[in-house]
Design a protein around this motif. Structure first.
Motif, mmCIF file in Angstrom:
data_model
loop_
_atom_site.group_PDB
_atom_site.id
_atom_site.type_symbol
_atom_site.label_atom_id
_atom_site.label_comp_id
_atom_site.label_asym_id
_atom_site.label_seq_id
_atom_site.Cartn_x
_atom_site.Cartn_y
_atom_site.Cartn_z
ATOM 1 N N PRO A 49 122.047 47.457 164.616
ATOM 2 C CA PRO A 49 122.543 48.620 165.373
ATOM 3 C C PRO A 49 123.111 49.713 164.458
ATOM 4 O O PRO A 49 122.888 50.900 164.697
ATOM 5 C CB PRO A 49 123.632 48.034 166.280
ATOM 6 N N HIS A 50 123.821 49.308 163.423
ATOM 7 C CA HIS A 50 124.396 50.275 162.469
ATOM 8 C C HIS A 50 123.278 51.034 161.762
ATOM 9 O O HIS A 50 123.292 52.267 161.698
ATOM 10 C CB HIS A 50 125.271 49.521 161.461
ATOM 11 N N ALA A 51 122.299 50.307 161.249
ATOM 12 C CA ALA A 51 121.186 50.942 160.538
ATOM 13 C C ALA A 51 120.408 51.876 161.468
ATOM 14 O O ALA A 51 120.003 52.975 161.057
ATOM 15 C CB ALA A 51 120.259 49.874 159.956
ATOM 16 N N PHE A 52 120.210 51.463 162.728
ATOM 17 C CA PHE A 52 119.497 52.300 163.685
ATOM 18 C C PHE A 52 120.209 53.639 163.874
ATOM 19 O O PHE A 52 119.583 54.696 163.866
ATOM 20 C CB PHE A 52 119.361 51.577 165.034
ATOM 21 N N VAL A 53 121.540 53.600 164.063
ATOM 22 C CA VAL A 53 122.296 54.837 164.301
ATOM 23 C C VAL A 53 122.274 55.722 163.061
ATOM 24 O O VAL A 53 122.111 56.940 163.168
ATOM 25 C CB VAL A 53 123.739 54.526 164.764
ATOM 26 N N VAL A 54 122.402 55.144 161.881
ATOM 27 C CA VAL A 54 122.326 55.947 160.645
ATOM 28 C C VAL A 54 120.950 56.608 160.546
ATOM 29 O O VAL A 54 120.849 57.799 160.235
ATOM 30 C CB VAL A 54 122.630 55.094 159.395
ATOM 31 N N ASP A 55 119.892 55.854 160.832
ATOM 32 C CA ASP A 55 118.538 56.427 160.805
ATOM 33 C C ASP A 55 118.400 57.552 161.835
ATOM 34 O O ASP A 55 117.834 58.607 161.545
ATOM 35 C CB ASP A 55 117.482 55.349 161.089
ATOM 36 N N TRP A 56 118.900 57.323 163.065
ATOM 37 C CA TRP A 56 118.804 58.328 164.127
ATOM 38 C C TRP A 56 119.518 59.609 163.706
ATOM 39 O O TRP A 56 118.990 60.709 163.869
ATOM 40 C CB TRP A 56 119.398 57.770 165.420
ATOM 41 N N LEU A 57 120.723 59.471 163.165
ATOM 42 C CA LEU A 57 121.489 60.648 162.734
ATOM 43 C C LEU A 57 120.812 61.366 161.570
ATOM 44 O O LEU A 57 120.849 62.597 161.486
ATOM 45 C CB LEU A 57 122.914 60.242 162.346
ATOM 46 N N THR A 58 120.177 60.617 160.695
ATOM 47 C CA THR A 58 119.449 61.226 159.576
ATOM 48 C C THR A 58 118.261 62.032 160.104
ATOM 49 O O THR A 58 118.041 63.172 159.685
ATOM 50 C CB THR A 58 118.987 60.145 158.583
ATOM 51 N N GLU A 59 117.517 61.453 161.024
ATOM 52 C CA GLU A 59 116.376 62.175 161.617
ATOM 53 C C GLU A 59 116.857 63.415 162.365
ATOM 54 O O GLU A 59 116.246 64.487 162.264
ATOM 55 C CB GLU A 59 115.592 61.242 162.545
ATOM 56 N N TRP A 60 117.942 63.291 163.130
ATOM 57 C CA TRP A 60 118.517 64.447 163.827
ATOM 58 C C TRP A 60 118.889 65.533 162.820
ATOM 59 O O TRP A 60 118.600 66.717 163.038
ATOM 60 C CB TRP A 60 119.735 64.011 164.640
ATOM 61 N N THR A 61 119.493 65.150 161.728
ATOM 62 C CA THR A 61 119.891 66.106 160.691
ATOM 63 C C THR A 61 118.687 66.895 160.192
ATOM 64 O O THR A 61 118.747 68.119 160.073
ATOM 65 C CB THR A 61 120.578 65.380 159.517
ATOM 66 N N PHE A 62 117.606 66.198 159.908
ATOM 67 C CA PHE A 62 116.419 66.891 159.403
ATOM 68 C C PHE A 62 115.778 67.786 160.464
ATOM 69 O O PHE A 62 115.147 68.787 160.128
ATOM 70 C CB PHE A 62 115.402 65.896 158.837
ATOM 71 N N ARG A 63 115.952 67.446 161.755
ATOM 72 C CA ARG A 63 115.421 68.312 162.818
ATOM 73 C C ARG A 63 116.226 69.595 162.968
ATOM 74 O O ARG A 63 115.681 70.635 163.307
ATOM 75 C CB ARG A 63 115.427 67.563 164.159
ATOM 76 N N VAL A 64 117.545 69.529 162.772
ATOM 77 C CA VAL A 64 118.401 70.679 163.078
ATOM 78 C C VAL A 64 118.804 71.500 161.852
ATOM 79 O O VAL A 64 119.503 72.502 161.995
ATOM 80 C CB VAL A 64 119.667 70.243 163.856
ATOM 81 N N THR A 65 118.382 71.079 160.674
ATOM 82 C CA THR A 65 118.705 71.827 159.453
ATOM 83 C C THR A 65 117.448 71.993 158.617
ATOM 84 O O THR A 65 116.410 71.412 158.906
ATOM 85 C CB THR A 65 119.759 71.090 158.590
ATOM 86 N N SER A 66 117.590 72.750 157.570
ATOM 87 C CA SER A 66 116.491 72.840 156.606
ATOM 88 C C SER A 66 117.017 72.373 155.253
ATOM 89 O O SER A 66 118.214 72.429 154.986
ATOM 90 C CB SER A 66 115.971 74.276 156.501
#
Length: 190
Positions: A49-66
């Motif tokens: 669960p921890h790794a999943f959330v870190v991955d999700w937040l990383t993907e979100w970061t790349f979607r909303v920033t450059s």
């Protein structure tokens, strides 16, 4: 009997220990070590669960920033030498500069995120105090068990003057990028 005494480890001493291989991992599941206020703290390996959330937040970061805007660091050290600390936040947005020759410093931080499954007390306690004292402007703790994000802003001494929690249908935006919206519901939907 003689009394034993201990003294804090400095950041420079800790880095020399790392260079000498004192903390060589024997397996993938070995705990990682971080330095907080001169004391060594073990970090257990991330569970799914921890790794999943870190991955999700990383993907979100790349979607909303450059990549031109920020440098993203995942579970890498942040140098806080004046406080003899070298924590490893789960996700960090940094100024987009090279860290080839040094660890990022608090002045480089745009957003720090810790993901808490078993570490909530530590992340809301000693780490929040450290990050406030280091003047981190925007610190989030993602509480997996409560489906909540605890937001800390406006550091004053060892505390944050502004603290609030986001749940359910709430949306959050980092101070450094107000147009980047995170849906708490989407984060905890799967």
């Amino acid at each position: 009997m003689s009394a034993t005494s201990t003294r804090p480890i400095t950041t420079a001493e800790f880095e020399r220990m790392i260079e000498r291989g004192v903390f060589e991992e024997e397996s993938v599941n070995s705990p990682r070590i971080e330095l907080i206020h001169g004391a060594l703290h073990e970090m257990p390996p991330p569970n799914p669960p921890h790794a999943f959330v870190v991955d999700w937040l990383t993907e979100w970061t790349f979607r909303v920033t450059s990549r031109a805007e920020i440098k993203v660091r995942v579970q890498n050290p942040l140098g806080v030498p004046k406080l003899d600390s070298l924590p490893m936040p789960d996700l960090a947005w940094m100024r987009n500069i090279s860290f080839r020759e040094r660890h990022p410093l608090p002045s480089d931080v745009l957003l720090l995120i810790e993901v808490a499954d078993t570490s909530l007390q530590k992340d809301l306690g000693i780490k929040a105090e450290l990050y406030a004292e280091a003047s981190i402007a925007d610190y989030w703790v993602v509480d997996i068990n409560a489906s909540t994000i605890h937001v800390h802003r406006d550091p004053v001494g060892t505390e944050f003057a502004t603290r609030f929690s986001a749940t359910g249908g709430d949306h959050l935006s980092p101070l450094a990028k107000p147009d980047a919206r995170l849906s708490v519901a989407d984060l905890f939907a799967t």
